[in-house]
Scaffold this motif. Structure first.
Motif, PDB file in Angstrom:
ATOM      1  N   THR A 136      38.067  27.324  58.242  1.00  0.00           N
ATOM      2  CA  THR A 136      38.764  27.349  56.956  1.00  0.00           C
ATOM      3  C   THR A 136      37.757  27.344  55.805  1.00  0.00           C
ATOM      4  O   THR A 136      36.755  26.632  55.851  1.00  0.00           O
ATOM      5  N   VAL A 137      38.068  28.129  54.805  1.00  0.00           N
ATOM      6  CA  VAL A 137      37.305  28.145  53.554  1.00  0.00           C
ATOM      7  C   VAL A 137      38.237  27.661  52.447  1.00  0.00           C
ATOM      8  O   VAL A 137      39.424  28.018  52.421  1.00  0.00           O
ATOM      9  N   TYR A 138      37.689  26.858  51.550  1.00  0.00           N
ATOM     10  CA  TYR A 138      38.495  26.260  50.486  1.00  0.00           C
ATOM     11  C   TYR A 138      38.033  26.738  49.116  1.00  0.00           C
ATOM     12  O   TYR A 138      36.862  27.080  48.917  1.00  0.00           O
ATOM     13  N   LEU A 139      38.964  26.723  48.189  1.00  0.00           N
ATOM     14  CA  LEU A 139      38.622  26.945  46.783  1.00  0.00           C
ATOM     15  C   LEU A 139      39.282  25.837  45.980  1.00  0.00           C
ATOM     16  O   LEU A 139      40.508  25.834  45.811  1.00  0.00           O
ATOM     17  N   GLN A 140      38.477  24.883  45.551  1.00  0.00           N
ATOM     18  CA  GLN A 140      38.976  23.798  44.712  1.00  0.00           C
ATOM     19  C   GLN A 140      38.958  24.268  43.266  1.00  0.00           C
ATOM     20  O   GLN A 140      37.913  24.651  42.750  1.00  0.00           O
ATOM     21  N   MET A 141      40.111  24.230  42.632  1.00  0.00           N
ATOM     22  CA  MET A 141      40.242  24.732  41.272  1.00  0.00           C
ATOM     23  C   MET A 141      40.659  23.582  40.361  1.00  0.00           C
ATOM     24  O   MET A 141      41.739  23.015  40.530  1.00  0.00           O
ATOM     25  N   ASN A 142      39.802  23.244  39.436  1.00  0.00           N
ATOM     26  CA  ASN A 142      40.064  22.166  38.478  1.00  0.00           C
ATOM     27  C   ASN A 142      40.150  22.724  37.064  1.00  0.00           C
ATOM     28  O   ASN A 142      39.718  23.850  36.802  1.00  0.00           O
ATOM     29  N   SER A 143      40.682  21.926  36.167  1.00  0.00           N
ATOM     30  CA  SER A 143      40.794  22.314  34.753  1.00  0.00           C
ATOM     31  C   SER A 143      41.398  23.706  34.616  1.00  0.00           C
ATOM     32  O   SER A 143      40.880  24.560  33.888  1.00  0.00           O
ATOM     33  N   LEU A 144      42.480  23.919  35.298  1.00  0.00           N
ATOM     34  CA  LEU A 144      43.092  25.245  35.323  1.00  0.00           C
ATOM     35  C   LEU A 144      43.622  25.646  33.958  1.00  0.00           C
ATOM     36  O   LEU A 144      44.098  24.809  33.174  1.00  0.00           O
ATOM     37  N   LYS A 145      43.518  26.935  33.689  1.00  0.00           N
ATOM     38  CA  LYS A 145      43.946  27.510  32.419  1.00  0.00           C
ATOM     39  C   LYS A 145      45.023  28.564  32.682  1.00  0.00           C
ATOM     40  O   LYS A 145      45.063  29.152  33.778  1.00  0.00           O
ATOM     41  N   PRO A 146      45.847  28.858  31.699  1.00  0.00           N
ATOM     42  CA  PRO A 146      46.864  29.914  31.900  1.00  0.00           C
ATOM     43  C   PRO A 146      46.254  31.240  32.344  1.00  0.00           C
ATOM     44  O   PRO A 146      46.880  31.980  33.129  1.00  0.00           O
ATOM     45  N   GLU A 147      45.049  31.532  31.894  1.00  0.00           N
ATOM     46  CA  GLU A 147      44.417  32.795  32.280  1.00  0.00           C
ATOM     47  C   GLU A 147      43.954  32.819  33.725  1.00  0.00           C
ATOM     48  O   GLU A 147      43.499  33.859  34.214  1.00  0.00           O
ATOM     49  N   ASP A 148      44.057  31.701  34.434  1.00  0.00           N
ATOM     50  CA  ASP A 148      43.764  31.679  35.869  1.00  0.00           C
ATOM     51  C   ASP A 148      44.967  32.128  36.696  1.00  0.00           C
ATOM     52  O   ASP A 148      44.853  32.273  37.915  1.00  0.00           O
ATOM     53  N   THR A 149      46.098  32.343  36.039  1.00  0.00           N
ATOM     54  CA  THR A 149      47.294  32.793  36.739  1.00  0.00           C
ATOM     55  C   THR A 149      47.052  34.147  37.386  1.00  0.00           C
ATOM     56  O   THR A 149      46.643  35.105  36.723  1.00  0.00           O
ATOM     57  N   ALA A 150      47.298  34.214  38.686  1.00  0.00           N
ATOM     58  CA  ALA A 150      47.033  35.439  39.445  1.00  0.00           C
ATOM     59  C   ALA A 150      47.441  35.216  40.892  1.00  0.00           C
ATOM     60  O   ALA A 150      47.707  34.084  41.313  1.00  0.00           O
ATOM     61  N   VAL A 151      47.435  36.296  41.648  1.00  0.00           N
ATOM     62  CA  VAL A 151      47.496  36.193  43.101  1.00  0.00           C
ATOM     63  C   VAL A 151      46.055  36.088  43.596  1.00  0.00           C
ATOM     64  O   VAL A 151      45.210  36.896  43.223  1.00  0.00           O
ATOM     65  N   TYR A 152      45.807  35.074  44.406  1.00  0.00           N
ATOM     66  CA  TYR A 152      44.463  34.823  44.910  1.00  0.00           C
ATOM     67  C   TYR A 152      44.375  35.269  46.370  1.00  0.00           C
ATOM     68  O   TYR A 152      45.249  34.930  47.188  1.00  0.00           O
ATOM     69  N   TYR A 153      43.321  36.015  46.665  1.00  0.00           N
ATOM     70  CA  TYR A 153      43.097  36.547  48.000  1.00  0.00           C
ATOM     71  C   TYR A 153      41.764  36.049  48.543  1.00  0.00           C
ATOM     72  O   TYR A 153      40.785  35.956  47.793  1.00  0.00           O
ATOM     73  N   CYS A 154      41.724  35.774  49.840  1.00  0.00           N
ATOM     74  CA  CYS A 154      40.427  35.588  50.482  1.00  0.00           C
ATOM     75  C   CYS A 154      40.158  36.795  51.370  1.00  0.00           C
ATOM     76  O   CYS A 154      41.094  37.488  51.808  1.00  0.00           O
ATOM     77  N   ALA A 155      38.885  37.036  51.595  1.00  0.00           N
ATOM     78  CA  ALA A 155      38.496  38.220  52.343  1.00  0.00           C
ATOM     79  C   ALA A 155      37.183  37.968  53.069  1.00  0.00           C
ATOM     80  O   ALA A 155      36.409  37.079  52.679  1.00  0.00           O
ATOM     81  N   ARG A 156      36.925  38.763  54.089  1.00  0.00           N
ATOM     82  CA  ARG A 156      35.726  38.627  54.911  1.00  0.00           C
ATOM     83  C   ARG A 156      34.674  39.661  54.535  1.00  0.00           C
ATOM     84  O   ARG A 156      34.957  40.860  54.464  1.00  0.00           O
ATOM     85  N   VAL A 157      33.460  39.174  54.318  1.00  0.00           N
ATOM     86  CA  VAL A 157      32.335  40.073  54.085  1.00  0.00           C
ATOM     87  C   VAL A 157      31.976  40.743  55.405  1.00  0.00           C
ATOM     88  O   VAL A 157      32.183  40.181  56.475  1.00  0.00           O
ATOM     89  N   ILE A 158      31.401  41.937  55.341  1.00  0.00           N
ATOM     90  CA  ILE A 158      31.054  42.656  56.559  1.00  0.00           C
ATOM     91  C   ILE A 158      29.835  42.062  57.242  1.00  0.00           C
ATOM     92  O   ILE A 158      29.462  42.508  58.321  1.00  0.00           O
ATOM     93  N   GLY A 159      29.229  41.044  56.649  1.00  0.00           N
ATOM     94  CA  GLY A 159      28.071  40.389  57.258  1.00  0.00           C
ATOM     95  C   GLY A 159      27.982  38.947  56.822  1.00  0.00           C
ATOM     96  O   GLY A 159      28.960  38.359  56.351  1.00  0.00           O
ATOM     97  N   ARG A 160      26.796  38.377  56.974  1.00  0.00           N
ATOM     98  CA  ARG A 160      26.597  36.953  56.687  1.00  0.00           C
ATOM     99  C   ARG A 160      26.436  36.636  55.205  1.00  0.00           C
ATOM    100  O   ARG A 160      26.482  35.491  54.802  1.00  0.00           O
ATOM    101  N   ILE A 161      26.232  37.635  54.404  1.00  0.00           N
ATOM    102  CA  ILE A 161      25.862  37.421  53.014  1.00  0.00           C
ATOM    103  C   ILE A 161      27.038  36.941  52.173  1.00  0.00           C
ATOM    104  O   ILE A 161      28.190  37.007  52.595  1.00  0.00           O
TER     105      ILE A 161
END
Length: 124
Positions: A78-103
């Motif tokens: 599992t990968v997490y994204l802790q989001m604090n001090s949220l603003k109205p402009e942070d409103t969106a659909v959030y996606y996670c994705a896999r890089v094609i390598g380790r980077i």
């Protein structure tokens, strides 16, 4: 088959916090970087944060630096994204994705598998 499933989105007031989770299956986080992206209505998708596989190197968009923190628990796949001090402009659909390598990268062309997204709405 690699799969990524986001969770943790919802409605939060400005200044509030949310923690998004990206549960992965079909591959090991030991060998792939992961990134978070978001897309608001009428706007292009933008990179939010990314984390590499081995050294934990991270990167953030300027708009979220100091407010968001990306982390990884390889044992829980599992990968997490802790989001604090949220603003109205942070409103969106959030996606996670896999890089094609380790980077760690926020170039979307270097990602091969994407989750379905989770809605984050920041509003009073």
């Amino acid at each position: 088959q690699a799969q990524l499933v986001e969770s943790g989105g919802g409605l939060v007031q400005p200044g509030g916090s949310l923690r998004l989770s990206c549960a992965v299956s079909g591959f090991s986080l030991n060998y792939y970087g992961i990134g978070w992206f978001r897309q608001a209505p009428g706007k292009e998708r933008e990179g939010v944060s990314t984390i590499g596989s081995s050294n934990g190197w991270t990167s953030y968009a300027d708009s979220v630096k100091g407010r968001f923190t990306i982390s990884r628990d390889n044992a829980k796949n599992t990968v997490y994204l802790q989001m604090n001090s949220l603003k109205p402009e942070d409103t969106a659909v959030y996606y996670c994705a896999r890089v094609i390598g380790r980077i760690a990268t926020m170039n979307p062309a270097l990602y091969d598998y994407w989750g379905q997204g989770t809605q984050v709405t920041v509003s009073s």
